[in-house]
Design a protein around this motif. Structure first.
Motif, PDB file in Angstrom:
ATOM      1  N   ASP A  26       0.816  -1.210   0.000  1.00  0.00           N
ATOM      2  CA  ASP A  26       0.000   0.000   0.000  1.00  0.00           C
ATOM      3  C   ASP A  26       0.855   1.267   0.000  1.00  0.00           C
ATOM      4  N   GLU A  27       2.076   1.141   0.518  1.00  0.00           N
ATOM      5  CA  GLU A  27       2.969   2.283   0.558  1.00  0.00           C
ATOM      6  C   GLU A  27       3.613   2.526  -0.823  1.00  0.00           C
ATOM      7  N   HIS A  28       3.956   1.421  -1.502  1.00  0.00           N
ATOM      8  CA  HIS A  28       4.619   1.577  -2.802  1.00  0.00           C
ATOM      9  C   HIS A  28       3.644   1.824  -3.934  1.00  0.00           C
ATOM     10  N   PHE A  29       2.403   1.392  -3.775  1.00  0.00           N
ATOM     11  CA  PHE A  29       1.397   1.574  -4.832  1.00  0.00           C
ATOM     12  C   PHE A  29       0.183   2.298  -4.248  1.00  0.00           C
ATOM     13  N   PRO A  30       0.393   3.582  -3.871  1.00  0.00           N
ATOM     14  CA  PRO A  30      -0.629   4.272  -3.072  1.00  0.00           C
ATOM     15  C   PRO A  30      -1.977   4.451  -3.787  1.00  0.00           C
ATOM     16  N   GLN A  31      -1.981   4.532  -5.131  1.00  0.00           N
ATOM     17  CA  GLN A  31      -3.266   4.734  -5.803  1.00  0.00           C
ATOM     18  C   GLN A  31      -3.883   3.411  -6.279  1.00  0.00           C
ATOM     19  N   ALA A  32      -3.212   2.287  -5.973  1.00  0.00           N
ATOM     20  CA  ALA A  32      -3.730   0.991  -6.415  1.00  0.00           C
ATOM     21  C   ALA A  32      -4.794   0.509  -5.432  1.00  0.00           C
ATOM     22  N   ARG A  33      -5.588  -0.465  -5.886  1.00  0.00           N
ATOM     23  CA  ARG A  33      -6.542  -1.091  -4.988  1.00  0.00           C
ATOM     24  C   ARG A  33      -5.751  -1.767  -3.861  1.00  0.00           C
ATOM     25  N   PRO A  34      -6.081  -1.510  -2.583  1.00  0.00           N
ATOM     26  CA  PRO A  34      -5.303  -2.129  -1.497  1.00  0.00           C
ATOM     27  C   PRO A  34      -5.384  -3.658  -1.567  1.00  0.00           C
ATOM     28  N   LEU A  35      -4.291  -4.338  -1.212  1.00  0.00           N
ATOM     29  CA  LEU A  35      -4.274  -5.810  -1.214  1.00  0.00           C
ATOM     30  C   LEU A  35      -5.064  -6.324  -0.015  1.00  0.00           C
ATOM     31  N   ALA A  36      -5.825  -7.392  -0.231  1.00  0.00           N
ATOM     32  CA  ALA A  36      -6.532  -8.026   0.890  1.00  0.00           C
ATOM     33  C   ALA A  36      -5.575  -9.001   1.581  1.00  0.00           C
ATOM     34  N   TYR A  37      -5.675  -9.097   2.931  1.00  0.00           N
ATOM     35  CA  TYR A  37      -4.785 -10.019   3.659  1.00  0.00           C
ATOM     36  C   TYR A  37      -4.913 -11.445   3.142  1.00  0.00           C
ATOM     37  N   GLY A  38      -6.152 -11.888   2.949  1.00  0.00           N
ATOM     38  CA  GLY A  38      -6.394 -13.257   2.493  1.00  0.00           C
ATOM     39  C   GLY A  38      -5.633 -13.553   1.214  1.00  0.00           C
ATOM     40  N   GLN A  39      -5.654 -12.592   0.320  1.00  0.00           N
ATOM     41  CA  GLN A  39      -4.973 -12.732  -0.966  1.00  0.00           C
ATOM     42  C   GLN A  39      -3.455 -12.831  -0.760  1.00  0.00           C
ATOM     43  N   VAL A  40      -2.945 -12.057   0.186  1.00  0.00           N
ATOM     44  CA  VAL A  40      -1.503 -12.091   0.464  1.00  0.00           C
ATOM     45  C   VAL A  40      -1.109 -13.487   0.944  1.00  0.00           C
ATOM     46  N   TYR A  41      -1.892 -14.043   1.898  1.00  0.00           N
ATOM     47  CA  TYR A  41      -1.503 -15.342   2.468  1.00  0.00           C
ATOM     48  C   TYR A  41      -1.624 -16.477   1.462  1.00  0.00           C
ATOM     49  N   THR A  42      -2.726 -16.516   0.683  1.00  0.00           N
ATOM     50  CA  THR A  42      -2.844 -17.609  -0.297  1.00  0.00           C
ATOM     51  C   THR A  42      -1.746 -17.506  -1.348  1.00  0.00           C
ATOM     52  N   THR A  43      -1.420 -16.280  -1.769  1.00  0.00           N
ATOM     53  CA  THR A  43      -0.376 -16.120  -2.797  1.00  0.00           C
ATOM     54  C   THR A  43       0.982 -16.557  -2.246  1.00  0.00           C
ATOM     55  N   LEU A  44       1.267 -16.202  -0.982  1.00  0.00           N
ATOM     56  CA  LEU A  44       2.542 -16.598  -0.377  1.00  0.00           C
ATOM     57  C   LEU A  44       2.671 -18.128  -0.362  1.00  0.00           C
ATOM     58  N   GLN A  45       1.563 -18.810  -0.024  1.00  0.00           N
ATOM     59  CA  GLN A  45       1.605 -20.278   0.003  1.00  0.00           C
ATOM     60  C   GLN A  45       1.913 -20.850  -1.374  1.00  0.00           C
ATOM     61  N   LEU A 144       4.497   9.707  -8.458  1.00  0.00           N
ATOM     62  CA  LEU A 144       4.513   8.857  -9.656  1.00  0.00           C
ATOM     63  C   LEU A 144       3.147   8.241  -9.916  1.00  0.00           C
ATOM     64  N   SER A 145       2.503   7.751  -8.870  1.00  0.00           N
ATOM     65  CA  SER A 145       1.218   7.091  -9.105  1.00  0.00           C
ATOM     66  C   SER A 145       0.135   8.113  -9.441  1.00  0.00           C
ATOM     67  N   ALA A 146       0.205   9.303  -8.834  1.00  0.00           N
ATOM     68  CA  ALA A 146      -0.772  10.348  -9.186  1.00  0.00           C
ATOM     69  C   ALA A 146      -0.579  10.779 -10.641  1.00  0.00           C
ATOM     70  N   ASP A 147       0.687  10.928 -11.065  1.00  0.00           N
ATOM     71  CA  ASP A 147       0.983  11.264 -12.467  1.00  0.00           C
ATOM     72  C   ASP A 147       0.389  10.224 -13.408  1.00  0.00           C
ATOM     73  N   TYR A 148       0.590   8.968 -13.039  1.00  0.00           N
ATOM     74  CA  TYR A 148       0.101   7.881 -13.894  1.00  0.00           C
ATOM     75  C   TYR A 148      -1.424   7.965 -14.028  1.00  0.00           C
ATOM     76  N   ALA A 149      -2.091   8.108 -12.901  1.00  0.00           N
ATOM     77  CA  ALA A 149      -3.561   8.189 -12.925  1.00  0.00           C
ATOM     78  C   ALA A 149      -4.018   9.437 -13.687  1.00  0.00           C
ATOM     79  N   LEU A 150      -3.335  10.571 -13.452  1.00  0.00           N
ATOM     80  CA  LEU A 150      -3.721  11.824 -14.119  1.00  0.00           C
ATOM     81  C   LEU A 150      -3.609  11.701 -15.635  1.00  0.00           C
ATOM     82  N   ASN A 151      -2.527  11.093 -16.081  1.00  0.00           N
ATOM     83  CA  ASN A 151      -2.340  10.969 -17.533  1.00  0.00           C
ATOM     84  C   ASN A 151      -3.386  10.073 -18.168  1.00  0.00           C
ATOM     85  N   HIS A 152      -3.810   9.041 -17.449  1.00  0.00           N
ATOM     86  CA  HIS A 152      -4.836   8.162 -18.007  1.00  0.00           C
ATOM     87  C   HIS A 152      -6.207   8.843 -18.017  1.00  0.00           C
TER      88      HIS A 152
END
Ligand SMILES: Nc1ncnc2c1ncn2[C@@H]1O[C@H](COP(=O)(O)OP(=O)(O)O)[C@@H](O)[C@H]1O
Ligand SMILES: [Mg+2]
Lengths: 180, 229
Positions: A26-45, A144-152
């Motif tokens: 969430d810190e590196h991709f501030p304008q992205a959809r936040p990751l769900a914990y469940g998704q983090v754990y299943t992906t790690l497995q 950077l992420s605001a620039d990206y969103a603004l340009n789109h």
């Protein structure tokens, strides 16, 4: 792009556990959809199953026990290779605004009014993003992420402006097709 | 509309033609004290003509322009130039700096025209150049500046007299996006700090997004005016 590659990228910064990986995301991709914990754990497995990450150990830090993960050699190669690949320019137009304008024309609605309202919504969001990136102390990832969103959003707006100007002929064309 | 304070600048039903070419056909616009308003629209939609009427550079054929309760469109020429000197700051796409003067002299000029002594005017000018990151360029002439530097000098010149309204016509129109961002950040930051209102003309939505709201022109009239957030 997948959660797998994002997590591999975040693990490249050093071993970590699920909770912290979500925070890093969430810190590196501030304008992205936040990751769900469940998704983090299943992906790690799955990363462990595929040999791209491994368990380094556990740490409890006073609280509940947490599993620390680290990148394997294979995982490190995989994420570097992925990040280096050129992304294919989108081959298909699959955009909700575009589709709604076409459907509005097909159903005999008022596409000009729709575009005007959509423009107002886009401008509102662009003002928010501009305020975010020009706020004192805004960090690089936010800018950077605001620039990206603004340009789109700006690209959407330019398409909408041209469409507005074309609407008369576009509507005439659709009606001709209907008659044929 | 009902509870908003009286606007600082207002245009009502403005009509203006150049020969047989209509430029404005009933345009209306209000800018409140300290408000930043973007005027957008296709090329030829009348944006520059609207700005010229509001800033007292061009007289409309019909309609009214008021500033702080005064009818700008009826002011005699001498009162108009005084108003422009004391209350308005103006900026265009190409800086329109005087080519023979250095950056600091260009910025000091409006103060000297208003009667400030040369030394004081130069000091104040340098402060503004410093603020916009172009102090090092103070002794260069416009031809020796980059586009972005030139616009920041032009911005300093527009703000040095402490205007209540800044009229900016495509101030980033000739700049790449990073240089444009610097100019917009400087313009908006300075206007917010001093409480100046800004009428910003642009065809670029990323620039319009620095304003509090957007007013769109088509064929010399307003099509979609958003309510301020
Ligand atoms: N000085 C002028 N002489 C003749 N026609 C003009 C002049 N200024 C503007 N126009 C015409 O008036 C219309 C509006 O122009 P303008 O206000 O410059 O629009 P914009 O700034 O939105 O491009 C255009 O058709 C333009 O050609
Ligand atoms: Mg113009």
């Amino acid at each position: 792009m997948s959660t797998r590659h994002i997590l591999l990228g975040l693990l490249a910064k050093g071993p970590s556990h699920g909770y912290e990986l979500k925070q890093r995301h969430d810190e590196h991709f501030p304008q992205a959809r936040p990751l769900a914990y469940g998704q983090v754990y299943t992906t790690l497995q799955r990363l462990v199953r595929d040999g791209l990450a491994e368990v380094e150990g556990t740490d409890s830090d006073g609280g509940p026990e947490r599993t620390l993960y680290r990148l394997t050699e294979k995982g490190s190669r995989e994420v570097t290779a992925w990040a280096g690949q050129v992304t294919p320019p989108a081959p298909f137009v699959a955009n909700e605004i575009f589709t709604k304008v076409v459907v509005t024309i097909l159903t005999g609605g008022d596409p000009a009014a729709h575009l005007l309202a959509q423009r107002a919504a886009h401008m509102e969001r662009m003002r928010e993003l501009t305020a975010l990136k020009t706020a004192p102390g805004a960090d690089l990832t936010t800018v950077l992420s605001a620039d990206y969103a603004l340009n789109h959003l700006d690209a959407d707006l330019r398409w909408m402006t041209t469409t507005q100007a074309r609407l008369a002929s576009l509507t005439a064309l659709t009606m001709e097709v209907d008659r044929a | 509309m009902s509870n908003r304070p009286a606007p600082l600048v207002a245009a009502r039903d403005l009509v203006k033609s150049y020969g047989r070419t209509p430029a404005l056909r009933g345009a209306c616009l209000e800018v409140g004290e300290g408000e930043i308003v973007a005027v957008t629209g296709a090329s030829g939609s009348g944006k520059s003509t609207l700005l010229h009427c509001l800033a007292g550079i061009v007289r409309p054929d019909g309609g009214t322009v008021t500033y702080d309760g005064k009818r700008v469109d009826l002011l005699p020429e001498d009162r108009l130039s005084e108003l422009r000197r004391t209350d308005f700051g103006v900026m265009f796409q190409f800086g329109q700096l005087i080519p023979e003067l250095t950056a600091v002299d260009n910025v000091a000029l409006p103060l000297m025209l208003a009667g400030t002594a040369r030394g004081t005017a130069q000091e104040r000018a340098e402060e503004w150049l410093e603020r916009f990151g172009v102090r090092e360029q103070k002794d260069l002439r416009p031809g020796e500046l980059s586009g972005g530097q030139e616009q920041r000098v032009a911005l300093a010149r527009a703000l040095v007299t402490g205007p209540r309204v800044v009229f900016a016509d495509e101030p980033t129109g000739a700049l790449d996006s990073l240089a444009g961002e610097q100019v917009m950040t400087a313009l908006v930051g300075a206007a917010r700090a001093s409480g100046a209102a800004v009428l910003l003309i642009t065809h670029d939505a990323t620039v319009a997004a620095y304003a509090d709201r957007e007013v769109r022109l088509r064929d010399g009239a307003v099509v979609g005016a958003e309510v301020p957030a």
